[in-house]
Design a protein around this motif. Structure first.
Motif, PDB file in Angstrom:
ATOM      1  N   GLU A 153       0.803  -1.218   0.000  1.00  0.00           N
ATOM      2  CA  GLU A 153       0.000   0.000   0.000  1.00  0.00           C
ATOM      3  C   GLU A 153       0.842   1.277   0.000  1.00  0.00           C
ATOM      4  N   ILE A 154       2.133   1.152   0.328  1.00  0.00           N
ATOM      5  CA  ILE A 154       2.959   2.361   0.295  1.00  0.00           C
ATOM      6  C   ILE A 154       3.840   2.399  -0.957  1.00  0.00           C
ATOM      7  N   ALA A 155       3.554   1.515  -1.916  1.00  0.00           N
ATOM      8  CA  ALA A 155       4.247   1.603  -3.203  1.00  0.00           C
ATOM      9  C   ALA A 155       3.938   2.962  -3.828  1.00  0.00           C
ATOM     10  N   GLY A 156       4.902   3.552  -4.441  1.00  0.00           N
ATOM     11  CA  GLY A 156       4.716   4.887  -5.012  1.00  0.00           C
ATOM     12  C   GLY A 156       5.059   6.006  -4.063  1.00  0.00           C
ATOM     13  N   LEU A 157       5.500   5.675  -2.836  1.00  0.00           N
ATOM     14  CA  LEU A 157       5.829   6.725  -1.863  1.00  0.00           C
ATOM     15  C   LEU A 157       6.927   7.642  -2.395  1.00  0.00           C
ATOM     16  N   GLY A 162       8.852  12.967  -4.151  1.00  0.00           N
ATOM     17  CA  GLY A 162       9.362  13.821  -5.222  1.00  0.00           C
ATOM     18  C   GLY A 162       8.520  15.066  -5.409  1.00  0.00           C
ATOM     19  N   VAL A 163       7.201  14.900  -5.354  1.00  0.00           N
ATOM     20  CA  VAL A 163       6.299  16.043  -5.467  1.00  0.00           C
ATOM     21  C   VAL A 163       6.542  17.022  -4.317  1.00  0.00           C
ATOM     22  N   ALA A 164       6.721  16.507  -3.106  1.00  0.00           N
ATOM     23  CA  ALA A 164       6.969  17.376  -1.950  1.00  0.00           C
ATOM     24  C   ALA A 164       8.270  18.165  -2.129  1.00  0.00           C
ATOM     25  N   VAL A 165       9.302  17.509  -2.655  1.00  0.00           N
ATOM     26  CA  VAL A 165      10.581  18.200  -2.869  1.00  0.00           C
ATOM     27  C   VAL A 165      10.416  19.298  -3.915  1.00  0.00           C
ATOM     28  N   ILE A 166       9.693  19.006  -5.000  1.00  0.00           N
ATOM     29  CA  ILE A 166       9.431  20.023  -6.022  1.00  0.00           C
ATOM     30  C   ILE A 166       8.695  21.214  -5.412  1.00  0.00           C
ATOM     31  N   ARG A 167       7.695  20.947  -4.589  1.00  0.00           N
ATOM     32  CA  ARG A 167       6.941  22.036  -3.957  1.00  0.00           C
ATOM     33  C   ARG A 167       7.859  22.917  -3.113  1.00  0.00           C
TER      34      ARG A 167
END
Length: 332
Positions: A153-157, A162-167
């Protein structure tokens, strides 16, 4: 080489990049002038090179902003403060991920985080070393526990991270940043940073993840010689505009904490479209390395589970859960 207490005190005094006389430094630290020279030579072994000028004293070749708990705390937003994020700052660790993996085994709380000024054995993907000079970059790890989620269920974490780092980088007005599946942060085809996630637990839950984020803020030419792929750092991207490492550290926490809280409830689906906006691979001819396999094709983005979509010769599209991708004849 480990930094000693005396070297750390000396480093704090000369971090401003200005000249300091040997007499001044000796008096401040209660050492002889010859001992000051020896301590400075020890700093050079950590990559902190200095210049000595007769009649003026010593100075570091570049100004150094050391991480500071109070400054990072002051830059946290209300959400991060309300989340009671607990972070430590270490002068030196083998790696921030290894440190938190060990702490997790001894019951460390979810949300525990640590920064290091220097890593002696920084981790990259597939067992590679992560070049980790003292005080030049950001080395951050966060422990997050998923009491109701299994490993599947945490696959794709890593994509959500990555999105958080971009933000965080966009908040600091750093332009043209992209993401390379599954966990690289890029700028104009060059690697700026990386994400390394180490998971433990049960298939049906609970499980835990230690999330490591490394970002290049400043790398010298000698340090960069150890890197075997195109790279960049924020100092090159921003030119004369300087960025505070403490502000960057706080911005990363401000973006990572809410993403982790949300991911625990919603998984990767919330972040797919945003991740796709920054995908630097889509439409490119690429080579995927999976174990001993080498697979050529055209990247067609990611599917709704965050898996890489690769179009093979003849048009067949296949999804891949893991692997390392190179494109444009460069392993970026």
């Amino acid at each position: 080489m480990a930094i000693t207490d005396k070297q750390k005190k000396l480093l704090v005094l000369v971090a401003d990049g200005e000249f300091h006389s040997g007499e001044e430094l000796a008096e401040a630290l209660g050492l002889s002038r010859s001992a000051i020279w020896k301590q400075l030579s020890g700093l050079a072994e950590l990559g902190l090179h200095y210049t000595g000028v007769s009649g003026r004293g010593y100075r570091l070749e570049r100004r150094l902003e050391l991480l500071n708990h109070a400054k990072i705390s002051a830059a946290l937003n209300d959400f991060s403060r309300a989340s009671h994020v607990l972070f430590e700052i270490h002068d030196q660790l083998d790696s921030t991920n290894s440190y938190l993996v060990q702490k997790s085994l001894h019951g460390a709380a979810s949300g525990s985080a640590c920064f290091a000024e220097h890593q002696t054995a920084g981790k990259g993907r597939r067992g590679r070393d992560w070049v980790s000079p003292f005080g030049g970059n950001i080395y951050l790890s966060i422990l997050w526990r998923f009491p109701h989620n299994g490993l599947g269920e945490i696959a794709g974490l890593s994509l959500a991270i990555g999105v958080a780092v971009i933000r965080a980088l966009k908040h600091l007005q750093i332009p043209d940043i992209g993401l390379k599946w599954p966990n690289d942060v890029c700028y104009q085809g060059k690697k700026l940073g990386g994400i390394l996630i180490e998971v433990s637990g049960e298939a049906a839950g609970p499980c835990a993840a230690v999330i490591g984020v490394g970002l290049n803020v400043f790398l010298s030419g000698s340090e960069a010689e150890k890197i075997n792929q195109p790279w960049t750092d924020l100092s090159k991207i921003l030119g004369q505009r300087k960025i505070s490492r403490n502000t960057l550290a706080a911005c990363l926490l401000n973006e990572l904490i809410p993403v982790l809280i949300d991911f625990e409830q919603s998984g990767i689906k919330t972040y797919l479209e945003e991740w796709r906006q920054y995908d630097v691979l889509k439409g490119n001819a690429a080579r995927l390395f999976v174990g001993n396999q080498v697979i050529d094709g055209i990247v067609q983005g990611i599917d709704d589970n965050g898996l890489l979509l690769l179009e093979h010769l003849g048009g067949r599209i296949q999804s891949y859960a893991s692997g390392e991708v190179s494109f444009n004849n460069a392993a970026v």
